[in-house]
Design a protein around this motif. Sequence first.
Motif, PDB file in Angstrom:
ATOM      1  N   VAL A  42       3.276   1.744  -5.963  1.00  0.00           N
ATOM      2  CA  VAL A  42       2.488   2.830  -5.375  1.00  0.00           C
ATOM      3  C   VAL A  42       3.384   3.745  -4.534  1.00  0.00           C
ATOM      4  O   VAL A  42       3.336   4.970  -4.671  1.00  0.00           O
ATOM      5  CB  VAL A  42       1.310   2.267  -4.549  1.00  0.00           C
ATOM      6  CG1 VAL A  42       0.636   3.349  -3.737  1.00  0.00           C
ATOM      7  CG2 VAL A  42       0.300   1.598  -5.484  1.00  0.00           C
ATOM      8  N   ALA A  43       4.211   3.152  -3.680  1.00  0.00           N
ATOM      9  CA  ALA A  43       5.095   3.961  -2.844  1.00  0.00           C
ATOM     10  C   ALA A  43       6.077   4.757  -3.706  1.00  0.00           C
ATOM     11  O   ALA A  43       6.314   5.948  -3.449  1.00  0.00           O
ATOM     12  CB  ALA A  43       5.852   3.062  -1.860  1.00  0.00           C
ATOM     13  N   GLY A 102      -9.999   0.991 -18.541  1.00  0.00           N
ATOM     14  CA  GLY A 102      -9.587   1.757 -17.371  1.00  0.00           C
ATOM     15  C   GLY A 102      -8.685   2.916 -17.738  1.00  0.00           C
ATOM     16  O   GLY A 102      -8.790   4.015 -17.172  1.00  0.00           O
ATOM     17  N   GLN A 103      -7.798   2.696 -18.699  1.00  0.00           N
ATOM     18  CA  GLN A 103      -6.920   3.778 -19.142  1.00  0.00           C
ATOM     19  C   GLN A 103      -7.720   4.874 -19.842  1.00  0.00           C
ATOM     20  O   GLN A 103      -7.464   6.068 -19.650  1.00  0.00           O
ATOM     21  CB  GLN A 103      -5.830   3.236 -20.054  1.00  0.00           C
ATOM     22  CG  GLN A 103      -4.821   2.376 -19.313  1.00  0.00           C
ATOM     23  CD  GLN A 103      -3.738   1.837 -20.223  1.00  0.00           C
ATOM     24  OE1 GLN A 103      -3.336   2.491 -21.172  1.00  0.00           O
ATOM     25  NE2 GLN A 103      -3.252   0.648 -19.921  1.00  0.00           N
ATOM     26  N   ILE A 104      -8.695   4.460 -20.642  1.00  0.00           N
ATOM     27  CA  ILE A 104      -9.531   5.442 -21.338  1.00  0.00           C
ATOM     28  C   ILE A 104     -10.386   6.218 -20.343  1.00  0.00           C
ATOM     29  O   ILE A 104     -10.523   7.443 -20.440  1.00  0.00           O
ATOM     30  CB  ILE A 104     -10.421   4.743 -22.396  1.00  0.00           C
ATOM     31  CG1 ILE A 104      -9.548   4.237 -23.543  1.00  0.00           C
ATOM     32  CG2 ILE A 104     -11.508   5.683 -22.908  1.00  0.00           C
ATOM     33  CD1 ILE A 104     -10.260   3.288 -24.490  1.00  0.00           C
ATOM     34  N   ALA A 105     -10.943   5.508 -19.358  1.00  0.00           N
ATOM     35  CA  ALA A 105     -11.804   6.165 -18.371  1.00  0.00           C
ATOM     36  C   ALA A 105     -11.005   7.042 -17.414  1.00  0.00           C
ATOM     37  O   ALA A 105     -11.442   8.136 -17.051  1.00  0.00           O
ATOM     38  CB  ALA A 105     -12.587   5.118 -17.589  1.00  0.00           C
ATOM     39  N   GLY A 106      -9.843   6.569 -16.985  1.00  0.00           N
ATOM     40  CA  GLY A 106      -9.067   7.306 -15.992  1.00  0.00           C
ATOM     41  C   GLY A 106      -8.138   8.349 -16.568  1.00  0.00           C
ATOM     42  O   GLY A 106      -7.827   9.347 -15.902  1.00  0.00           O
ATOM     43  N   GLY A 107      -7.681   8.143 -17.795  1.00  0.00           N
ATOM     44  CA  GLY A 107      -6.705   9.056 -18.389  1.00  0.00           C
ATOM     45  C   GLY A 107      -7.133  10.504 -18.453  1.00  0.00           C
ATOM     46  O   GLY A 107      -6.379  11.388 -18.013  1.00  0.00           O
ATOM     47  N   VAL A 127      -3.100   6.423  -6.301  1.00  0.00           N
ATOM     48  CA  VAL A 127      -4.399   6.080  -5.698  1.00  0.00           C
ATOM     49  C   VAL A 127      -5.161   5.119  -6.608  1.00  0.00           C
ATOM     50  O   VAL A 127      -5.773   4.146  -6.138  1.00  0.00           O
ATOM     51  CB  VAL A 127      -5.222   7.357  -5.415  1.00  0.00           C
ATOM     52  CG1 VAL A 127      -6.652   7.027  -5.046  1.00  0.00           C
ATOM     53  CG2 VAL A 127      -4.561   8.183  -4.314  1.00  0.00           C
ATOM     54  N   LEU A 128      -5.118   5.356  -7.916  1.00  0.00           N
ATOM     55  CA  LEU A 128      -5.817   4.475  -8.856  1.00  0.00           C
ATOM     56  C   LEU A 128      -5.209   3.069  -8.889  1.00  0.00           C
ATOM     57  O   LEU A 128      -5.909   2.109  -9.219  1.00  0.00           O
ATOM     58  CB  LEU A 128      -5.811   5.084 -10.257  1.00  0.00           C
ATOM     59  CG  LEU A 128      -6.691   6.318 -10.431  1.00  0.00           C
ATOM     60  CD1 LEU A 128      -6.452   6.960 -11.795  1.00  0.00           C
ATOM     61  CD2 LEU A 128      -8.161   5.967 -10.260  1.00  0.00           C
ATOM     62  N   SER A 130      -4.107   1.576  -6.188  1.00  0.00           N
ATOM     63  CA  SER A 130      -4.294   1.012  -4.850  1.00  0.00           C
ATOM     64  C   SER A 130      -5.407  -0.027  -4.692  1.00  0.00           C
ATOM     65  O   SER A 130      -5.300  -0.860  -3.793  1.00  0.00           O
ATOM     66  CB  SER A 130      -4.515   2.139  -3.840  1.00  0.00           C
ATOM     67  OG  SER A 130      -3.369   2.951  -3.794  1.00  0.00           O
ATOM     68  N   PRO A 131      -6.470  -0.020  -5.471  1.00  0.00           N
ATOM     69  CA  PRO A 131      -7.517  -1.033  -5.246  1.00  0.00           C
ATOM     70  C   PRO A 131      -7.041  -2.483  -5.376  1.00  0.00           C
ATOM     71  O   PRO A 131      -7.725  -3.399  -4.920  1.00  0.00           O
ATOM     72  CB  PRO A 131      -8.571  -0.709  -6.313  1.00  0.00           C
ATOM     73  CG  PRO A 131      -8.405   0.741  -6.563  1.00  0.00           C
ATOM     74  CD  PRO A 131      -6.919   0.984  -6.433  1.00  0.00           C
ATOM     75  N   ILE A 132      -5.880  -2.702  -5.943  1.00  0.00           N
ATOM     76  CA  ILE A 132      -5.361  -4.062  -6.065  1.00  0.00           C
ATOM     77  C   ILE A 132      -4.992  -4.642  -4.700  1.00  0.00           C
ATOM     78  O   ILE A 132      -5.020  -5.859  -4.512  1.00  0.00           O
ATOM     79  CB  ILE A 132      -4.149  -4.103  -7.036  1.00  0.00           C
ATOM     80  CG1 ILE A 132      -3.811  -5.531  -7.446  1.00  0.00           C
ATOM     81  CG2 ILE A 132      -2.938  -3.460  -6.403  1.00  0.00           C
ATOM     82  CD1 ILE A 132      -4.770  -6.157  -8.366  1.00  0.00           C
ATOM     83  N   PHE A 133      -4.669  -3.790  -3.721  1.00  0.00           N
ATOM     84  CA  PHE A 133      -4.234  -4.292  -2.419  1.00  0.00           C
ATOM     85  C   PHE A 133      -5.278  -5.170  -1.731  1.00  0.00           C
ATOM     86  O   PHE A 133      -4.964  -6.285  -1.325  1.00  0.00           O
ATOM     87  CB  PHE A 133      -3.787  -3.154  -1.501  1.00  0.00           C
ATOM     88  CG  PHE A 133      -2.559  -2.446  -1.991  1.00  0.00           C
ATOM     89  CD1 PHE A 133      -1.410  -3.148  -2.327  1.00  0.00           C
ATOM     90  CD2 PHE A 133      -2.534  -1.079  -2.128  1.00  0.00           C
ATOM     91  CE1 PHE A 133      -0.278  -2.500  -2.793  1.00  0.00           C
ATOM     92  CE2 PHE A 133      -1.407  -0.414  -2.580  1.00  0.00           C
ATOM     93  CZ  PHE A 133      -0.281  -1.135  -2.908  1.00  0.00           C
TER      94      PHE A 133
END
Length: 157
Positions: A42-43, A102-107, A127-128, A130-133
């Motif tokens: 992410v960073a 997720g790739q299809i929805a977010g792409g 940002v996408l 980041s929810p793993i944190f």
Amino acid sequence: GLATMGSSIIGIVLSQMAVRRIERTSGWTGVPVLLALHVARVAGAVVFALSGNLAVALFAYWLVDGARKLNQPLYDARFARAVAPEVRATVISLRGLINAGGQIAGGPGVGAIGNRSLRAALISVAVLLSPIFPLLGRIKAKERNTAYVHHRTPVHG
């Protein structure tokens, strides 16, 4: 070629750091290493997106790519330990389907953002990711509490 070589070197360095961490930790769960790799991804993505300097952008690319390459085998090892063998194949398949979904929805959304600003699209990818944190944090806290309970529970025998 330089980008690929640098990425490979960063991947080797990161894998050696992960192996040392794993070897020092009894009862390895992988969560702290996975958390560190996601922070790096992410960073690195944010630094890459905001960089106006080729050297900084190249280093950020190497960091993201090296962390991504190391993440998958460690994630698979962690996953294999956490999922019961009789459902492992089904869960791994479901994980792949969710990833593709997720790739299809977010792409398309990221692509639409990219049509206006490439930097904004790259930051939206960070940002996408980041929810793993909070999820990894929750797993880490649960494992710490479980380890504490098992360590403190007297053994009768």
